[in-house]
Enzyme design. Structure first.
Site, mmCIF file in Angstrom:
data_model
loop_
_atom_site.group_PDB
_atom_site.id
_atom_site.type_symbol
_atom_site.label_atom_id
_atom_site.label_comp_id
_atom_site.label_asym_id
_atom_site.label_seq_id
_atom_site.Cartn_x
_atom_site.Cartn_y
_atom_site.Cartn_z
ATOM 1 C CD GLN A 35 -1.575 -0.396 3.545
ATOM 2 O OE1 GLN A 35 -2.399 -1.292 3.362
ATOM 3 N NE2 GLN A 35 -1.579 0.340 4.629
ATOM 4 N N GLY A 36 0.310 2.279 -0.584
ATOM 5 C CA GLY A 36 1.001 3.552 -0.673
ATOM 6 C C GLY A 36 0.020 4.682 -0.410
ATOM 7 C CE1 TYR A 37 -1.974 5.030 4.103
ATOM 8 C CE2 TYR A 37 0.162 4.014 3.770
ATOM 9 C CZ TYR A 37 -1.096 3.991 4.319
ATOM 10 O OH TYR A 37 -1.483 2.916 5.066
ATOM 11 C CG LEU A 38 -2.367 8.661 -3.689
ATOM 12 C CD1 LEU A 38 -3.707 8.492 -4.392
ATOM 13 C CD2 LEU A 38 -1.248 8.862 -4.697
ATOM 14 C CB ALA A 90 4.141 7.671 1.625
#
Length: 164
Positions: A35-38, A90
């Protein structure tokens, strides 16, 4: 226009614990998660991309601890791959194990990889605040970090393991 794949906003009520000693993992369903964060950890909302097995989801979560608003929307692999490069600074990788407690509640045990290797967190979702507040965790759950922002996945993705 409506999107039938769009999950309406719901309140997520969960507690999170820092696991020191892993339980027996035999027989638990395990899935790889990336998962990655915007959004940045300082933002009041969180927008996350998650790939788990063959499923991709974009999630919006409000700030908070025990209770947070959550909206999920399935997205295509093409959409996921389009947004994924924007999460470069991230990201987290983990294996998620699903299991059941004697009470019938489900736990999600995350064993992190990469820069977060060695970190293990377990979460339990509840149907009410009262149920969450009266929950007695098994010994292996360890320290309750529900309200400790250092253990939010978004913060871990940006800043790594918390300093002790």
């Amino acid at each position: 226009m409506t999107n039938d794949n769009f999950k309406t906003a719901s309140i997520e009520i969960e507690r999170k614990y820092l696991v020191q000693v892993l339980p027996v993992l035999d027989g638990l369903k395990a899935t790889k998660v990336r998962q990655g964060y915007l959004t940045a950890s300082s933002d009041s909302i969180e927008i996350r991309l998650r790939e788990q097995d063959e499923n991709q989801v974009m999630t919006l979560k409000s700030d908070g601890g025990l209770e947070r608003t959550e909206v999920e929307m399935p997205i295509s692999n093409e959409q996921f791959e389009c947004f994924w490069p924007a999460t470069k600074s991230a990201r987290i990788e983990k294996v998620r194990y699903l299991g059941s407690l004697p009470s019938g509640l489900t736990f999600e045990l995350d064993v992190f990889a990469g820069d977060l290797s060695g970190l293990r967190l377990v979460e339990v979702e509840f149907s009410s605040r009262e149920e969450a507040e009266s929950f007695v965790a098994p010994d292996w759950f360890g320290t309750d970090v529900t309200e400790d922002k250092r253990y939010k996945n978004k913060r871990l993705a940006e800043q790594g393991l918390p300093a002790e």
